[in-house]
Enzyme design. Structure first.
Site, PDB file in Angstrom:
ATOM      1  CB  CYS A 186      16.953  15.994  19.287  1.00 59.62           C
ATOM      2  SG  CYS A 186      17.936  15.833  17.799  1.00 59.62           S
TER       3      CYS A 186
ATOM      4  CB  CYS B 242      22.431  13.590  19.202  1.00 58.18           C
ATOM      5  SG  CYS B 242      21.399  14.127  17.839  1.00 58.18           S
TER       6      CYS B 242
ATOM      7  CE1 TYR C 264      -5.750  -6.196 -10.053  1.00 62.03           C
ATOM      8  CE2 TYR C 264      -3.942  -5.523 -11.479  1.00 62.03           C
ATOM      9  CZ  TYR C 264      -4.672  -5.364 -10.329  1.00 62.03           C
ATOM     10  OH  TYR C 264      -4.342  -4.379  -9.450  1.00 62.03           O
TER      11      TYR C 264
ATOM     12  CD  GLU D 117      -3.574 -11.987 -12.588  1.00 66.41           C
ATOM     13  OE1 GLU D 117      -3.656 -11.072 -13.401  1.00 66.41           O
ATOM     14  OE2 GLU D 117      -4.532 -12.429 -11.942  1.00 66.41           O
TER      15      GLU D 117
ATOM     16  CG  ASP E  53       6.444  -2.236  -9.006  1.00 62.49           C
ATOM     17  OD1 ASP E  53       5.601  -1.872  -8.166  1.00 62.49           O
ATOM     18  OD2 ASP E  53       7.667  -2.158  -8.823  1.00 62.49           O
TER      19      ASP E  53
ATOM     20  CB  CYS F  38      20.571  18.129  19.691  1.00 66.34           C
ATOM     21  SG  CYS F  38      20.384  16.538  20.518  1.00 66.34           S
TER      22      CYS F  38
ATOM     23  CE  LYS G  59       5.467  -7.775  -3.284  1.00 65.96           C
ATOM     24  NZ  LYS G  59       6.046  -6.830  -2.405  1.00 65.96           N
TER      25      LYS G  59
ATOM     26  CB  CYS H 289      19.178  11.539  19.921  1.00 65.91           C
ATOM     27  SG  CYS H 289      18.926  13.177  20.586  1.00 65.91           S
TER      28      CYS H 289
ATOM     29  CE  LYS I 289       2.059  -7.320  -5.605  1.00 64.86           C
ATOM     30  NZ  LYS I 289       2.391  -5.918  -5.845  1.00 64.86           N
TER      31      LYS I 289
HETATM   32  S1  IVH Z   1      -5.220  -8.787  -7.547  1.00 65.26           S
HETATM   33  C1  IVH Z   1      -7.169  -8.230  -3.268  1.00 65.26           C
HETATM   34  N1  IVH Z   1      -3.533  -8.981  -9.493  1.00 65.26           N
HETATM   35  O1  IVH Z   1      -0.837  -5.492  -6.077  1.00 65.26           O
HETATM   36  C2  IVH Z   1      -6.399  -7.427  -4.188  1.00 65.26           C
HETATM   37  N2  IVH Z   1      -3.207  -7.261  -7.895  1.00 65.26           N
HETATM   38  O2  IVH Z   1      -0.281  -5.944  -3.233  1.00 65.26           O
HETATM   39  C3  IVH Z   1      -6.524  -8.007  -5.533  1.00 65.26           C
HETATM   40  N3  IVH Z   1      -1.295  -5.825  -8.364  1.00 65.26           N
HETATM   41  O3  IVH Z   1      -3.326  -3.436  -4.771  1.00 65.26           O
HETATM   42  C4  IVH Z   1      -5.433  -7.594  -6.350  1.00 65.26           C
HETATM   43  N4  IVH Z   1      -0.666  -6.834 -10.209  1.00 65.26           N
HETATM   44  O4  IVH Z   1      -2.518  -2.936  -7.104  1.00 65.26           O
HETATM   45  C5  IVH Z   1      -3.866  -8.314  -8.379  1.00 65.26           C
HETATM   46  N5  IVH Z   1      -2.131  -9.257 -11.289  1.00 65.26           N
HETATM   47  C6  IVH Z   1      -2.479  -8.590 -10.205  1.00 65.26           C
HETATM   48  C7  IVH Z   1      -1.748  -7.480  -9.748  1.00 65.26           C
HETATM   49  C8  IVH Z   1      -2.144  -6.840  -8.573  1.00 65.26           C
HETATM   50  C9  IVH Z   1      -0.412  -5.844  -9.372  1.00 65.26           C
HETATM   51  C10 IVH Z   1      -1.289  -4.875  -7.246  1.00 65.26           C
HETATM   52  C11 IVH Z   1      -2.628  -4.304  -6.905  1.00 65.26           C
HETATM   53  C12 IVH Z   1      -2.821  -4.546  -5.440  1.00 65.26           C
HETATM   54  C13 IVH Z   1      -1.439  -4.865  -4.998  1.00 65.26           C
HETATM   55  C14 IVH Z   1      -1.513  -5.782  -3.805  1.00 65.26           C
END
Ligand code: IVH
Length: 694
Positions: free
Chosen positions: A460, A437, A250, A138, A142, A440, A343, A455, A140
Site C-alpha cells: 500500500c 483502506c 542547571y 527546580e 521546555d 489502496c 511532569k 490495511c 523543568k
Molecule cells: S537535569 C540526567 N534539570 O530535561 C539528565 N534537566 O528529560 C539531567 N531539562 O535532557 C538533566 N530542565 O534537557 C535537568 N532543571 C532541569 C531541566 C532539565 C529541563 C531537560 C534536559 C534533559 C531533559 C530530560
C-alpha cells in the site's frame, strides 16, 4: 555625542570616553575596561534582569568598544562581547563528542508515581523507608538542551545534546545569547568544565516570531521549544542573534581541575550557586526539599504559578541533592535513578471537530484523525487531534460537529479527551472507519485482541511512504537531506517502492524531480552511499518494527551482533533478553517471520552491510550478560563500575531477578544481595570483577 549621555557614561565608568588620539597603552587599558563593563552590564541585564544603565548609555559603551577594537584589532580580547554577533554562516555542523554523556530523565506523571520513585530511591540507597531524603527541586525548562565546554575559563565550544553521546557544534549561535558568559567570572577556573542547561525562547518572543513568520509567508513554529531549537540548529548565526533567546543552566558534566584541586561541589544546590557566581543565568524557583511532602508542596505551588512564567515549563525536576547519593543510586537506560522529571498534566482546551479523516501508518494501521477548529494549546496552535482507533471513538462517542476537550502531553500529538455532550445540537454525525483502506482500497483486518484495524496490503502506497520516511530519518539510516517531501516525490514518480530501491537510485532520478540540480542530486547520492554501511542498530530501528524504538534497537544489536542472528528467533527467546518485554518480543518474532518483511529485508541486505556494534575495549567479555551492582566498592565508583561493565558489552540492571547473571557486591550491600542469595544468583566482589575483565 549629546552631553547628557556622555555624562552617564563617565559616571558609570569614572572615565572620559576615548579621545581621538590615544597611545597604544591607553587604548589597551580602555579596551580592557570597556570589555569588562559591557560584560558586567550584559550580566545585569540578561542574567539578573536588573539593568543598571539605560539602553542608550549601554549603546554608547558598546559603540566605543567597537570603535576602539576597529582601530586596534590586535587588542580585541578573545571574550570580547562584540564577538558574539555577526559571524559567518557555517558550511555544516561539526560533530562534538561530549566528555561526559548527556543523560535523560525518567518521568513521574502523578503524585503516586513520585512517591513510588521516592520508595525506589530508598531501596537503591539501601535506606529504611522512614528516612527523609534531601531533594533539590527546580523547574523543568521546555527548550533545547545544550552543553557548553569551558577551557581555562573561556567558552571553547557549545553543542546540542544530540544522541546524548555526540551533538552538533553550535558555538556560533550560542555565543549570540547574551546571558551566556564567554568567560567564567573567576580568577581560578577549572582546567575544563562542561556546563549543561536549556536554551529557551520566552513565550512572548515566540508569539512575535510566529507573527513575523506568518507575515513573511514562512513556516510557523509549533511551540517555543521548536522555535528555540530551530534558531540554534542554524548554520547562520545571524538568525539566532536576531531572536531573543535565553538559557538556564542547571548541571555540570565533566570537570577537570588543575593539580590537586577538587571540583567545587558536593551537592546539586552547590552546582547552581557556583554557576551563578561564574555568571550563568540559573532558573528561578529552586528549593531544597526534605522528603516527599516538601516536594509535593513545591510541585503544587509551581503548578499554580505556571501560567505566570514568561517561558514554558513542562514539569519540575527533582534530584537527590547529594551528588554521592546520585552516583550510588546508579543509572538505568541512560537516566540517573536518583533524579526524576515530575511532569504536569497536559493542558486542555475546547474546540470543534470539523471532520474526521483516516491516516494509514507505517504498519498499515488506520488512524482516525479529528480535524479541529484551530486552537492554542501549551504555546502551539492545534489543528488536528488523534482519535486513536474506532473503539476510542465509540467509547468517547465522538461525532463530527462535536465540541470537545483536547489535550496535548509533551511531544505527543494532541488527543480528544471528551465530548461536551451538553453542547450537542442534534446535527452531529457519527463516524465509522471504512472496511477498506482509504488509500489502496485493500481489505482491512483486525487482529484478535487488538484495537487497531490494519490495511492488509504490504505494498500500500501509504504504508510504503511511511516506512521509507522512517527508514531514512536521522536516528535510523540517516540519509541526510532525504526529507519527507523527497520520499513522497520518489514514490509518487514510481522511482522507489522498497528499501532496496533507495540504493538503486541514480543521479538521473533526482535530476528528473523538481528543484534538483546537478549538485543537489549528487549530494543525495552521496548521502545514500554513506548509508550503505550503517551501524546494526540503525538498520534495526529503521525497519520500523512495532514497539522497537532506538534504545531497544541498540539493545538488540548489542545482543545479537549481526542481522542473520535475528532470523528464526522465537518470541520466548527474544523475551529472554534483558529489557525486552513480551509485547516487544512478540512483535519482533512477527516481523522476522512475516514473508513480505523477510523478502524486503533480504533484498535490502544485497545493498547494505550493517556494522557490528563496537564492543569497547573489553572485546565483549560480558556481551549478553546482565549485572547488578550493590553496596560501596573499594576502588571503583558506581559510575566507573557501570562504565566498565558496559565497555565489556554487559548491561547493568537496577534489580536482581532470575535474568541476572551475577551481582557485584561491595560493602554495606543490602536487600539486593539478599535477593541474589535467595534466587541463587552468583555473587562476586569488585576484585573478582576486575580479574574477570583483566
Ligand atoms: S537535569 C540526567 N534539570 O530535561 C539528565 N534537566 O528529560 C539531567 N531539562 O535532557 C538533566 N530542565 O534537557 C535537568 N532543571 C532541569 C531541566 C532539565 C529541563 C531537560 C534536559 C534533559 C531533559 C530530560
Amino acid at each position: 555625542m549629546p552631553t547628557s549621555k556622555r555624562e552617564t557614561v563617565e559616571k558609570t565608568t569614572g572615565k572620559k570616553a576615548s579621545p581621538a588620539v590615544m597611545s597604544q597603552a591607553q587604548a589597551s587599558q580602555r579596551i580592557e575596561e570597556l570589555t569588562d563593563l559591557v560584560h558586567h552590564h550584559d550580566f545585569q541585564y540578561y542574567v539578573l534582569d536588573d539593568p543598571q544603565l539605560s539602553d542608550a548609555a549601554y549603546d554608547l559603551l558598546y559603540r566605543e568598544l567597537v570603535e576602539l577594537e576597529t582601530r586596534y584589532p590586535e587588542l580585541r580580547r578573545p571574550d570580547s562581547p562584540t564577538k558574539r554577533v555577526g559571524g559567518i554562516a557555517l558550511e555544516k555542523f561539526n560533530k562534538i563528542k561530549h566528555r561526559a554523556p548527556m543523560l535523560s530523565l525518567a518521568n513521574a506523571l502523578s503524585e503516586e508515581e513520585f512517591k513510588a520513585f521516592d520508595e525506589r530511591v530508598h531501596r537503591f540507597l539501601d535506606l529504611p523507608d522512614n528516612q527523609t531524603l534531601e531533594y533539590y527541586a527546580e523547574l523543568k525548562f521546555d527548550g533545547l538542551s545544550v552543553n557548553l565546554t569551558y577551557e581555562k575559563g573561556e567558552l571553547a565550544y557549545a553543542a546540542t545534546r544530540g544522541d546524548g553521546e555526540t551533538g552538533e557544534e553550535v558555538t556560533h549561535n550560542i555565543r549570540t545569547i547574551r546571558s551566556v558568559p564567554l568567560r567564567l567570572k573567576t580568577k581560578t577556573p577549572p582546567k575544563l568544565i562542561e556546563i549543561r542547561g536549556e536554551v529557551v525562547l520566552p513565550i512572548a518572543a515566540f508569539e512575535k516570531l510566529n507573527e513575523e513568520q506568518a507575515k513573511r509567508g514562512q513556516k510557523l513554529f509549533a511551540n517555543p521549544r521548536n522555535a528555540a531549537a530551530g534558531s540554534i540548529r542554524q548554520l547562520d548565526p545571524n538568525i539566532a542573534a536576531a531572536r531573543p533567546l535565553t538559557a538556564f543552566w542547571y548541571g555540570v558534566g565533566q570537570v577537570e581541575m588543575d593539580g590537586k584541586a577538587r571540583p567545587p561541589f558536593t551537592a546539586m544546590s552547590e552546582y547552581q550557586e557556583q554557576l551563578s557566581q561564574w555568571g550563568f543565568r540559573i532558573g528561578p524557583h529552586r528549593q531544597i526539599c526534605k522528603g516527599v511532602n516538601d516536594v509535593l508542596k513545591f510541585y503544587r505551588k509551581i503548578e499554580s504559578e505556571r501560567d505566570k512564567l514568561p517561558f514554558e515549563i513542562d514539569g519540575v525536576v527533582i534530584k537527590l541533592n547529594r551528588l554521592i547519593d546520585i552516583d550510588r543510586a546508579g543509572y538505568v537506560s541512560r537516566s540517573p535513578r536518583g533524579m526524576i522529571a515530575f511532569k504536569y498534566p497536559p493542558r486542555q482546551e475546547t474546540t470543534t471537530v470539523e471532520d474526521i479523516l483516516v491516516q494509514v501508518g507505517r504498519t498499515g494501521a488506520l488512524t482516525p484523525v479529528a480535524m479541529v477548529s484551530p486552537v492554542k494549546l501549551g504555546g502551539a496552535t492545534v489543528r488536528r487531534a488523534t482519535l486513536h482507533n474506532q473503539d476510542e471513538i465509540d467509547r468517547k462517542d465522538i461525532r463530527i460537529g462535536d465540541q470537545v476537550f483536547i489535550q496535548r502531553a509533551g511531544d505527543v500529538i494532541p488527543e480528544v479527551v471528551r465530548v461536551i455532550t451538553e453542547a450537542r445540537t442534534g446535527k452531529e454525525k457519527k463516524f465509522k472507519l471504512p472496511d477498506h483502506c482509504p488509500v489502496c482500497n485493500s481489505r482491512v483486518e483486525r487482529n484478535p485482541g487488538e484495537a487497531v484495524v490494519r490495511c492488509t496490503n504490504h505494498n500500500c502506497i501509504a504504508q510504503v511512504k511511511e516506512r521509507i520516511r522512517h527508514f531514512v530519518m536521522k536516528d535510523a539510516m540517516n540519509v541526510e537531506g532525504m526529507g519527507e517531501r523527497i520520499v513522497e516525490e520518489l514514490i509518487d514518480n514510481q522511482m522507489i517502492k522498497s528499501y532496496a530501491d533507495i540504493f538503486r537510485l541514480k543521479k538521473d532520478h533526482f535530476l528528473k524531480l523538481e528543484g534538483f540540480a546537478d549538485k543537489s542530486s549528487q549530494k543525495l547520492i552521496d548521502a545514500i552511499d554513506a548509508a550503505r554501511k550503517p551501524e546494526l542498530y540503525r538498520l534495526i530501528f529503521g525497519l520500523g518494527i512495532r514497539h522497537v524504538g532506538e534504545r531497544t534497537a541498540k539493545t538488540l544489536a548489542n545482543h545479537f551482533g549481526d542481522i542473520d542472528s535475528f532470523f528464526g528467533v522465537s518470541a520466548d527467546q527474544f523475551e529472554q533478553i534483558h529489557e525486552i518485554g513480551p509485547e516487544v518480543a512478540r512483535s519482533l518474532n512477527e516481523y522476522f517471520t512475516d514473508k513480505d518483511n523477510l523478502k524486503e529485508l533480504k533484498e535490502l541486505l544485497k545493498f547494505v552491510e550493517p556494522k557490528a556494534p563496537k564492543r569497547g575495549t573489553g572485546a565483549g567479555k560480558l556481551v549478553g550478560k546482565t549485572v547488578v551492582l550493590t553496596g560501596t566498592f573499594p576502588t571503583l565508583s558506581r559510575t566507573d563500575a557501570t562504565k566498565l561493565v558496559e565497555e565489556h558489552g554487559g548491561k547493568v540492571s537496577s534489580s536482581v531477578s532470575k535474568k541476572t547473571d551475577f551481582v557485584v557486591a561491595g560493602e554495606e550491600a543490602g536487600s539486593k544481595l539478599e535477593k541474589a542469595q535467595a534466587l541463587g544468583v552468583r555473587v562476586i566482589d569488585e576484585d573478582a570483577l576486575l580479574k574477570m575483565l583483566a
